[in-house]
Design an enzyme around this catalytic site. Sequence first.
Site, mmCIF file in Angstrom:
data_model
loop_
_atom_site.group_PDB
_atom_site.id
_atom_site.type_symbol
_atom_site.label_atom_id
_atom_site.label_comp_id
_atom_site.label_asym_id
_atom_site.label_seq_id
_atom_site.Cartn_x
_atom_site.Cartn_y
_atom_site.Cartn_z
ATOM 1 C CG HIS A 35 -2.131 -0.973 0.755
ATOM 2 N ND1 HIS A 35 -2.110 -2.305 1.097
ATOM 3 C CD2 HIS A 35 -3.216 -0.784 -0.024
ATOM 4 C CE1 HIS A 35 -3.176 -2.877 0.563
ATOM 5 N NE2 HIS A 35 -3.863 -1.987 -0.113
ATOM 6 C CD GLU A 72 -9.828 -7.389 -2.768
ATOM 7 O OE1 GLU A 72 -8.799 -6.723 -2.893
ATOM 8 O OE2 GLU A 72 -10.634 -7.249 -1.822
ATOM 9 C CG ASP A 120 -5.541 -8.151 -1.587
ATOM 10 O OD1 ASP A 120 -4.484 -8.442 -0.996
ATOM 11 O OD2 ASP A 120 -6.231 -7.164 -1.289
ATOM 12 C CB CYS A 161 -10.371 -1.560 -9.111
ATOM 13 S SG CYS A 161 -10.651 -2.746 -7.809
#
Length: 585
Positions: free
Chosen positions: A208, A450, A474, A521
Amino acid sequence: MTFAIHGLAVSRGIAIGRAVVVASSRVEVPHYFIEASQVEAEIARARHARNAVVDELQRLVSDLPADAPGELAALLEVHLMLLQDEVLASGVRHWISERFYNAEWALMTQLEQISRQFDEMEDPYLRERKADLEQVADRILRYMRGMAPSELAPSVLAEKVAQQPALDGMTEAPLVLVAQDLSPADMLQFRRSVFAGFVTAVGGKTSHTAIVARSMDIPAVVGARAASQLIRQDDWVIIDGNLGIVLVDPSPVILEQYRFRQRQDLLERERLARLRHTPAVTLDGQHIELLANIEQPDDAAVALRAGAAGIGLFRSEFLFMGREGKLPGEDEQFEAYKTAVEGMQGLPVTIRTIDVGADKPLQKGSKETSLNPALGLRAIRWSLAEPAMFRTQLRAILRAAAFGKVQLLFPMVSHQHEAHSILAQVRQAKAELQARGVACGEVQLGAMIEVPAAALMVRSLLKHFDFVSIGTNDLIQYTLAIDRADEAVAHLYDPLHPAVLELVAQVIRTANEMGKQVCVCGEMAGDTSMTRLLLGLGLRSFSMHPAQILSVKQEVLRADAQRLQPWAQQVLGAEEPATMLEAVA
Ligand code: PEP
Ligand code: MG
């Protein structure tokens, strides 16, 4: 002499500047700039903390029982001596008054400087005193943590630095941040600051931290091991975010080469900017939806500027981070979502419910107690375990939906019963608003795909949801059992692994067959080397960082989706899909 540190290229571009090294600590350390008027108070805060620790140690020494081992008293004396050392105190004062670092940051910076001197000592006894020094600093930091820091909202960081009289005559030179690690909350704090680039020693391509750097469109290299030890304060540094290289102390020739490439980059960006108003349509007339991923409500403006057709992923968890356990209430969240929705001026906004856990802890530096946090109570599992908190968020989003087109997206759904529970919570949240007579808008509901299990059962999930969005970051992590934030296994994190592609293809195919919306996404959507493959697999909706939209649009404009279809099927069937992508490039 120039030397290079290799890491992972996570955010494109080139940054050239002086290093600001943020030392790591076992204790959570806030980093922020203070105002010139706060210098005296901040120095006093540092002094006060040090004196308190001196008192505490002196008390310990005088209270030592008579039969305590002699080494213990000697050790405490060493700590006392280090604490009262003038080099430590004057260094802390220097970083506060000259650089406007907050007291904790100043202490860590000075500690790092002294540690280097210890490392160079011949005498092994003296060298080992470094550990004592670290313990002493930890004590001071812990003490400071209990004291009120100077108030300074992170969002005004840039302004504060811009207003600074002088950083040792360095105001001309851009600053680049070098750290062992930066949590997503740290990154958020540095978001609007002056840093022209980031280097961290740890982290993977889709950690992240890397994602936030990309969303800021600032050159960044992560996983540059030992960077924070090898780079010193004020070193000249070049961050090559395209190649994942950090050049330290570059020679004039290298500097000139990189300045030239920086100018080239700028020209390329200006060229791409002309595509902003061009509709994203393929050569064979397929309309492609290019959406933006955002982390904060006011990022909506950036998304609009980049020509996004809407927000495909609003990572709402960033509203919840670094708030010392005080989560935002319904009204505060509602205002934030409404800002994003209104900011998009009628374009759709997909808000993902809170996705915390794993590498996105709610509290910076908070201890993870589970053995495998990525497999633990994160994302929708966490929300369903905290239904009151979950419904607070749902109500806030439903209220914001009265002001524009909103879609609700749920992270990491992987069980049928989770789908049932989610729908029940949404119904209840609506009923609660109705009972209060508060208006709420219509929302479409979507699940993130995910986890491999979700990809394999997407047909049954789509019976409950209006749309799906594939979170490839993920999905890759869970399919390949690779921690996305761990640079040690970053070479195995492969978006083109046949198993990953098979799952992505299957989700797109099934959703298209069922006439349901499907979007990607994850980072794959913004990777221009993947655009044609995804188009060939039938994808028509991509969500990415605003900074990537125009490059992806350029790929879309050059592609013939119909003709890419058979080729995409061949890539799917290939043993080494990567070689096929290179062949076409
Ligand atoms: C993903 O996993 O691909 C995704 C978009 O979610 P995040 O990166 O926030 O986990
Ligand atoms: Mg995810």
